[in-house]
Design an enzyme around this catalytic site. Structure first.
Site, mmCIF file in Angstrom:
data_model
loop_
_atom_site.group_PDB
_atom_site.id
_atom_site.type_symbol
_atom_site.label_atom_id
_atom_site.label_comp_id
_atom_site.label_asym_id
_atom_site.label_seq_id
_atom_site.Cartn_x
_atom_site.Cartn_y
_atom_site.Cartn_z
ATOM 1 N N GLY A 194 1.632 34.561 -9.428
ATOM 2 C CA GLY A 194 0.192 34.718 -9.191
ATOM 3 C C GLY A 194 -0.639 33.667 -9.891
ATOM 4 O O GLY A 194 -1.687 33.243 -9.383
ATOM 5 N N GLU B 295 4.958 11.016 10.360
ATOM 6 C CA GLU B 295 5.456 10.718 11.703
ATOM 7 C C GLU B 295 5.436 9.207 11.985
ATOM 8 O O GLU B 295 6.373 8.656 12.579
ATOM 9 C CB GLU B 295 4.606 11.460 12.742
ATOM 10 N N GLU C 57 0.831 -1.206 0.000
ATOM 11 C CA GLU C 57 0.000 0.000 0.000
ATOM 12 C C GLU C 57 0.866 1.256 0.000
ATOM 13 O O GLU C 57 0.595 2.213 -0.734
ATOM 14 C CB GLU C 57 -0.912 0.002 1.231
#
Length: 385
Positions: free
Chosen positions: A340, A367, A242
């Site tokens: 922009g 994490e 995965e």
């Protein structure tokens, strides 16, 4: 850098996938983004062309190809020419393998043909409102009632939550065991199975993400995948592929952003010359090029390791960590180089920036990836305390 992992047959396959993405998927991306989901026909067309579960047994309509490079190509071409919200990778590489690998012969014969044809669209339901990455804290539960399991609970942030016909649901089956989970195949129309609202997201607008509710759903014993208390081990078993699937998509997305920006800085002028000719632009583009090439090599090598059944959890976690972080860095730099225009929805880079923010969160946060890698080094605080 020239990629060396593909053979001529892979490139021929890529041409076929690219054609489908350019003609049947990409042209609908804007409409799907506004609608909040893709058309079911997208899966049917992919199935008709042999692009759903290339690895599936020929008995179920698949090509029986035991080579993940073909799936890698499908992911890459969808990112470049299709639509990031068309979750063909979720269907092909994350959910279908649960049924094909853990399912018995009856289950495979019942589900796999329609999965391969695109008539059955798949989802997997693990995440809950209060658990996130902590699967051991799952509250959705299933009780053995003798001739069926009674399923109760709720899931959130479920990709393909609206479109899916079959959902592989993780639920607690042993309240005394922290890891006592089971995997249940819940089908559209089962009494008590309800879909909540389509969730409004920062990005991935065409990906239908929803809440799912299970209120006394009677799941037949024939719809249990494997052993009903081994779900946690099953989930862990599929996490490395995965995370590699995620990494492949992140890299493809990153390369597309780089290519779009390279074209832009060559054409857009400031002070009478292309902005790409300014030293800052050159340096930014050069650094991104070097990092993309280096990490693409890592991902390609990981695919070869997966083909050899040798991809470790920590290597897959590293791939997911590094590619998602690089994707974020590149998207930010590319928006900056667009100026922009990069802030305007009409420019693809703006939409890509929004879509990419989730990459460091789903399939395990950055994490959590660091935790997995750190523990593989013997740096587990529980052992060192």
């Amino acid at each position: 850098m020239r990629r060396t992992i593909f053979e001529p047959e892979h490139e021929q396959f890529r041409d076929s996938v690219r054609k489908l993405m350019q003609t049947e998927i990409g042209p609908h991306a804007d409409r799907w983004r506004k609608a909040g989901q893709v058309d079911r026909e997208a899966y049917l067309k992919a199935g008709a062309n042999g692009f759903l579960c290339t690895w599936a047994d020929e008995a179920y309509g698949g090509a029986g190809i035991d080579d993940f490079r073909f799936e890698q190509i499908i992911i890459e071409e969808n990112m470049r020419h299709g639509d990031i919200g068309f979750y063909i990778n979720l269907h092909n590489d994350l959910v279908a393998p649960y049924i094909a690998t853990l399912g018995n012969e009856e289950q495979k014969a019942r589900f796999m043909p329609d999965i391969v044809s695109g008539e059955t669209i798949l989802a997997v339901a693990m995440t809950e409102p209060s658990t996130g990455s902590d699967l051991a804290g799952m509250k959705t539960n299933a009780v053995d009632m003798g001739d069926h399991w009674l399923l109760n609970g709720s899931k959130t942030y479920i990709s393909n939550g609206i479109l899916s016909d079959v959902v592989v649901v993780a639920a607690r089956t042993d309240p005394q065991a922290r890891h006592g989970l089971g995997l249940f195949v819940v089908e559209r129309g089962m009494p008590g199975f309800e879909r909540g609202r389509r969730l409004e997201k920062m990005g991935l607008k065409s990906q239908d993400t929803a809440e799912l509710f299970f209120n006394d759903v009677k799941v037949p014993k024939a719809n249990v995948l494997g052993e009903p208390t081994m779900g946690f081990k099953y989930l862990a078993r599929f996490l490395a592929p995965e995370r590699l699937v995620a990494a492949i998509g992140f890299m493809a997305n990153t390369q597309v952003a780089f290519d779009l920006t390279l074209d832009y800085v060559k054409e857009r002028k400031a002070f009478g010359r292309p902005i790409g000719t300014f030293q800052n632009s050159r340096f930014v583009m050069a650094e991104m090029k070097a990092q993309i090439d280096a990490l693409q090599c890592y991902v390609d090598q990981s695919v070869l390791l997966l083909n050899d059944d040798a991809l470790s959890a920590e290597d897959a976690s590293a791939a997911k960590l590094l590619t998602s972080e690089l994707e974020a860095k590149v998207m930010d730099a590319c928006v900056q180089l667009h100026g922009g225009a990069g802030f305007m929805e009409e420019y693809r880079i703006c939409r890509m920036y929004q879509d990419a923010r989730i990459s460091r969160i789903f399939a395990g946060t950055s994490e959590i990836m660091k935790e997995i890698i750190g523990r593989s080094l013997g740096l587990d605080d529980r052992r060192l305390a």
